[in-house]
Design a protein around this motif. Structure first.
Motif, PDB file in Angstrom:
ATOM      1  N   LYS A 142       0.849  -1.177   0.000  1.00 43.90           N
ATOM      2  CA  LYS A 142       0.000   0.000   0.000  1.00 43.90           C
ATOM      3  C   LYS A 142       0.892   1.236   0.000  1.00 43.90           C
ATOM      4  CE  LYS A 142      -4.179  -1.744   2.250  1.00 43.90           C
ATOM      5  NZ  LYS A 142      -5.061  -1.633   3.448  1.00 43.90           N
ATOM      6  N   PRO A 143       0.701   2.141  -0.921  1.00 46.39           N
ATOM      7  CA  PRO A 143       1.598   3.298  -1.018  1.00 46.39           C
ATOM      8  C   PRO A 143       1.499   4.209   0.208  1.00 46.39           C
ATOM      9  CG  PRO A 143      -0.323   3.597  -2.414  1.00 46.39           C
ATOM     10  CD  PRO A 143      -0.388   2.194  -1.912  1.00 46.39           C
ATOM     11  N   ILE A 144       2.643   4.541   0.773  1.00 45.31           N
ATOM     12  CA  ILE A 144       2.644   5.474   1.893  1.00 45.31           C
ATOM     13  C   ILE A 144       2.795   6.913   1.405  1.00 45.31           C
ATOM     14  CG2 ILE A 144       3.531   3.750   3.493  1.00 45.31           C
ATOM     15  CD1 ILE A 144       6.277   5.103   3.318  1.00 45.31           C
ATOM     16  N   ASP A 145       3.127   7.069   0.131  1.00 45.20           N
ATOM     17  CA  ASP A 145       3.148   8.363  -0.541  1.00 45.20           C
ATOM     18  C   ASP A 145       3.222   8.095  -2.038  1.00 45.20           C
ATOM     19  OD1 ASP A 145       5.850   7.805  -1.183  1.00 45.20           O
ATOM     20  OD2 ASP A 145       6.541   8.742   0.651  1.00 45.20           O
ATOM     21  N   CYS A 146       3.310   9.132  -2.841  1.00 45.22           N
ATOM     22  CA  CYS A 146       3.289   8.954  -4.296  1.00 45.22           C
ATOM     23  C   CYS A 146       4.559   8.320  -4.843  1.00 45.22           C
ATOM     24  CB  CYS A 146       3.051  10.299  -4.970  1.00 45.22           C
ATOM     25  SG  CYS A 146       1.428  11.027  -4.593  1.00 45.22           S
ATOM     26  N   THR A 147       5.622   8.260  -4.048  1.00 40.34           N
ATOM     27  CA  THR A 147       6.845   7.613  -4.489  1.00 40.34           C
ATOM     28  C   THR A 147       6.620   6.134  -4.744  1.00 40.34           C
ATOM     29  OG1 THR A 147       8.008   9.178  -3.052  1.00 40.34           O
ATOM     30  CG2 THR A 147       9.322   7.408  -3.991  1.00 40.34           C
ATOM     31  N   ASP A 148       5.644   5.538  -4.058  1.00 42.53           N
ATOM     32  CA  ASP A 148       5.356   4.111  -4.198  1.00 42.53           C
ATOM     33  C   ASP A 148       4.449   3.793  -5.383  1.00 42.53           C
ATOM     34  OD1 ASP A 148       6.881   3.435  -1.991  1.00 42.53           O
ATOM     35  OD2 ASP A 148       5.200   3.568  -0.595  1.00 42.53           O
ATOM     36  N   ILE A 149       3.955   4.795  -6.068  1.00 42.78           N
ATOM     37  CA  ILE A 149       3.049   4.577  -7.195  1.00 42.78           C
ATOM     38  C   ILE A 149       3.838   4.646  -8.494  1.00 42.78           C
ATOM     39  CG2 ILE A 149       1.031   5.468  -8.419  1.00 42.78           C
ATOM     40  CD1 ILE A 149       0.062   6.549  -5.702  1.00 42.78           C
ATOM     41  N   HIS A 150       3.704   3.613  -9.320  1.00 42.48           N
ATOM     42  CA  HIS A 150       4.499   3.540 -10.545  1.00 42.48           C
ATOM     43  C   HIS A 150       4.132   4.681 -11.483  1.00 42.48           C
ATOM     44  CE1 HIS A 150       6.428   1.955 -14.170  1.00 42.48           C
ATOM     45  NE2 HIS A 150       7.130   1.200 -13.341  1.00 42.48           N
ATOM     46  N   VAL A 151       5.156   5.286 -12.054  1.00 41.33           N
ATOM     47  CA  VAL A 151       4.945   6.476 -12.882  1.00 41.33           C
ATOM     48  C   VAL A 151       4.114   6.182 -14.122  1.00 41.33           C
ATOM     49  CG1 VAL A 151       7.024   7.627 -12.054  1.00 41.33           C
ATOM     50  CG2 VAL A 151       7.166   6.126 -14.056  1.00 41.33           C
ATOM     51  N   SER A 152       4.066   4.915 -14.551  1.00 45.32           N
ATOM     52  CA  SER A 152       3.304   4.570 -15.748  1.00 45.32           C
ATOM     53  C   SER A 152       1.803   4.753 -15.554  1.00 45.32           C
ATOM     54  CB  SER A 152       3.581   3.113 -16.156  1.00 45.32           C
ATOM     55  OG  SER A 152       3.141   2.215 -15.148  1.00 45.32           O
ATOM     56  N   GLN A 153       1.369   4.863 -14.293  1.00 45.57           N
ATOM     57  CA  GLN A 153      -0.056   5.033 -14.018  1.00 45.57           C
ATOM     58  C   GLN A 153      -0.553   6.444 -14.317  1.00 45.57           C
ATOM     59  OE1 GLN A 153       0.274   2.368 -10.060  1.00 45.57           O
ATOM     60  NE2 GLN A 153      -1.786   3.018 -10.514  1.00 45.57           N
ATOM     61  N   GLY A 154       0.368   7.386 -14.455  1.00 43.96           N
ATOM     62  CA  GLY A 154      -0.011   8.744 -14.838  1.00 43.96           C
ATOM     63  C   GLY A 154      -0.397   9.616 -13.659  1.00 43.96           C
TER      64      GLY A 154
END
Length: 271
Positions: free
Chosen positions: A48-60
């Motif tokens: 679970k992402p604790i901030d946006c750093t954990d979200i893959h950039v390909s998701q936009g």
């Protein structure tokens, strides 16, 4: 007769052993499956992402739900396009039209306000909890009314808790937010270790009463006469202010009077 009974008993024993072994194997397989599912659920929880750093950039870029430690869940805007080779940025401030009133009181800045898709402040309490999770860098994107764009990047950024009045800790500047060689572009260098101040909660003793004008936009002010060299929460004005105030970054135009059209402040976890 005895031989037949002996054979029957042997067959029965073999069948019972086979059934037992088969049942044991099934139990072992089920146990393995349960362990696998448990570990999978644990990984999902950990992912679970604790901030946006954990979200893959390909998701936009867009609005995502993050799960900072100790806060549950909050919605944030993730910038997954700007300098994204190190991961996504969690945006905590944006201004672009002046439609949102930023001259607000302490409780608003503590809890956050505005629209994540337009102009907003994420909230000092949220900012504290997020930056308390690790080491963060700060990116400040600015643009004036002549469409001149610049950025200021800091390799260290942290907000203290409520008992410190959300004190700013910042350092390690680099960027392009200066138009003159004599000015480095680091318009926040004197704001380091200063508490957050709003018009209804004075957390700094100004040396001059002239500083009161800056309270048209809460910020991390310092004590000296000019109070701050940047205020991205100031009153939204078109191109120039009459004196001090407005939304500005002093080093960009070597002036307090040239105001900004667009600003974005965002953070990224680096450790």
């Amino acid at each position: 007769m005895i031989d037949t009974l002996f054979v029957f008993l042997n067959v029965l024993i073999i069948l019972m052993v086979a059934i037992y072994v088969n049942h044991t194997e099934r139990l072992i397989l089920q146990l393995k499956e349960d362990v696998r599912k448990s570990l999978q659920l644990e990984r999902v929880s950990e992912e679970k992402p604790i901030d946006c750093t954990d979200i893959h950039v390909s998701q936009g870029s867009g609005i995502y739900t993050i799960y900072p430690k100790g806060i549950g869940r909050i919605n944030v805007y993730c910038d997954l396009d700007t300098y994204n080779n190190g991961g996504g940025w969690t945006v905590f401030q944006r201004r672009e039209t002046g439609e949102e009133d930023f001259n607000r009181e302490w409780i608003d800045y503590e809890n956050g306000f505005g629209s994540l898709r337009k102009e907003f402040w994420l909230g000092n309490s949220n900012l504290y909890i997020i930056t308390d999770q690790g080491r963060y860098e700060l990116m400040v994107m600015i643009e004036d009314f002549k469409n001149n764009k610049a950025f200021a990047r800091y390799n260290s950024f942290k907000i203290g808790g409520v008992f410190s009045n959300y004190k700013l800790s910042i350092g390690g500047y680099s960027g392009t937010a200066a138009s003159y060689i004599s000015y480095a572009g680091n318009s926040l260098w004197k704001n380091n270790n200063k508490p957050f101040t709003t018009k209804d909660k004075h957390n700094i003793e100004f040396d001059s009463k002239e500083c009161e004008i800056y309270e048209e936009g809460p910020w991390w002010f310092f004590e000296q006469r000019d109070c701050t060299w940047a205020n991205l929460n100031g009153k939204y004005l078109k191109e120039k202010s009459n004196d001090f105030g407005g939304v500005y970054w002093r080093d960009l135009q070597n002036s307090f009077k040239v105001t900004l059209k667009k600003t974005t402040m965002m953070i990224r976890r680096i450790l």
